[in-house]
Write a protein that holds these residues in place. Structure first.
Motif, PDB file in Angstrom:
ATOM      1  N   UNK A  26       0.853  -1.257   0.268  1.00  0.00           N
ATOM      2  CA  UNK A  26       0.074  -0.094   0.069  1.00  0.00           C
ATOM      3  C   UNK A  26       0.907   0.974  -0.111  1.00  0.00           C
ATOM      4  N   UNK A  27       0.530   2.641  -0.851  1.00  0.00           N
ATOM      5  CA  UNK A  27       1.206   3.233  -0.808  1.00  0.00           C
ATOM      6  C   UNK A  27       2.344   3.135  -1.725  1.00  0.00           C
ATOM      7  N   UNK A  28       2.638   2.000  -2.301  1.00  0.00           N
ATOM      8  CA  UNK A  28       3.407   2.507  -3.317  1.00  0.00           C
ATOM      9  C   UNK A  28       3.596   0.975  -4.731  1.00  0.00           C
ATOM     10  N   UNK A  29       2.727   0.687  -4.809  1.00  0.00           N
ATOM     11  CA  UNK A  29       2.110  -0.253  -6.049  1.00  0.00           C
ATOM     12  C   UNK A  29       0.908   0.523  -5.846  1.00  0.00           C
ATOM     13  N   UNK A  30       0.691   0.692  -7.299  1.00  0.00           N
ATOM     14  CA  UNK A  30      -1.257   1.129  -8.083  1.00  0.00           C
ATOM     15  C   UNK A  30      -1.251   0.180  -8.969  1.00  0.00           C
ATOM     16  N   UNK A  31      -2.371  -0.474  -9.307  1.00  0.00           N
ATOM     17  CA  UNK A  31      -3.261  -0.830  -9.833  1.00  0.00           C
ATOM     18  C   UNK A  31      -4.128   0.099 -11.102  1.00  0.00           C
ATOM     19  N   UNK A  32      -4.424  -0.673 -12.333  1.00  0.00           N
ATOM     20  CA  UNK A  32      -5.294  -0.047 -13.026  1.00  0.00           C
ATOM     21  C   UNK A  32      -5.442  -0.433 -13.944  1.00  0.00           C
ATOM     22  N   UNK A  33      -6.522  -0.174 -14.542  1.00  0.00           N
ATOM     23  CA  UNK A  33      -7.264  -1.061 -15.977  1.00  0.00           C
ATOM     24  C   UNK A  33      -7.660  -0.081 -16.799  1.00  0.00           C
ATOM     25  N   UNK A  34      -7.263  -0.793 -18.740  1.00  0.00           N
ATOM     26  CA  UNK A  34      -7.839  -0.311 -19.578  1.00  0.00           C
ATOM     27  C   UNK A  34      -8.779  -1.612 -20.060  1.00  0.00           C
ATOM     28  N   UNK A  35     -10.423  -1.237 -20.347  1.00  0.00           N
ATOM     29  CA  UNK A  35     -10.900  -2.160 -20.231  1.00  0.00           C
ATOM     30  C   UNK A  35     -11.568  -2.076 -22.272  1.00  0.00           C
ATOM     31  N   UNK A  36     -11.166  -1.239 -22.998  1.00  0.00           N
ATOM     32  CA  UNK A  36     -10.867  -0.856 -23.855  1.00  0.00           C
ATOM     33  C   UNK A  36      -9.761  -1.628 -24.867  1.00  0.00           C
ATOM     34  N   UNK A  37      -8.760  -1.861 -23.782  1.00  0.00           N
ATOM     35  CA  UNK A  37      -7.426  -3.061 -24.438  1.00  0.00           C
ATOM     36  C   UNK A  37      -7.328  -3.981 -23.782  1.00  0.00           C
ATOM     37  N   UNK A  38      -8.169  -4.932 -23.093  1.00  0.00           N
ATOM     38  CA  UNK A  38      -8.229  -5.691 -22.202  1.00  0.00           C
ATOM     39  C   UNK A  38      -6.537  -5.749 -21.096  1.00  0.00           C
ATOM     40  N   UNK A  39      -6.055  -5.041 -20.888  1.00  0.00           N
ATOM     41  CA  UNK A  39      -5.764  -4.323 -20.651  1.00  0.00           C
ATOM     42  C   UNK A  39      -5.390  -4.592 -18.299  1.00  0.00           C
TER      43      UNK A  39
END
Length: 124
Positions: free
Chosen positions: A65-78
């Motif tokens: 926590x505070x060091x990692x960040x998760x994200x997603x781009x559903x248009x690219x399935x990423x």
């Protein structure tokens, strides 16, 4: 059949950064939560980060926590995992996983599709 494929792992010095990517070739997981787990040598696979189907809700293990960040781009399935201020104890194989539901859980059983993992090694 490859459902999830991770990339972006490698060797980095302590304090450095890496960005992991996960792609779902030929399949969409836009209605599923996604997660990143990791497994260090001799240890059990553990939850690192999760994101709900829409990307608006994220969760993290206390250790990242505070060091990692998760994200997603559903248009690219990423799905991505941005890792900062890396520590030697972050060394592990990192796995991307697709959740059974729309909300990201932190248990292995909350996920039902897994990638083959990408190695992250942090040197001191």
């Amino acid at each position: 059949q490859v459902l999830l494929r991770e990339s972006g792992g490698g060797l980095v010095q302590a304090g450095g950064s890496l960005r992991l990517s996960c792609v779902a070739p030929g399949r969409t997981f836009s209605m599923h939560a996604m997660g990143w787990f990791r497994q260090a040598p001799g240890k059990e696979r553990e939850f690192a980060a999760g994101i709900n189907w829409g990307g608006g809700i994220t969760s993290y293990a206390d250790s990242v926590k505070g060091r990692f960040r998760i994200s997603r781009d559903n248009a690219k399935n990423m799905v991505y995992l941005q890792m900062e201020s890396l520590k030697p104890e972050d060394t592990a194989v990192y796995y991307c996983a697709a959740g059974r539901g729309v909300v990201a859980g932190s248990e292995l059983d909350d996920y039902y599709y897994w990638g083959q993992g990408t190695q992250v090694t942090v040197s001191s």
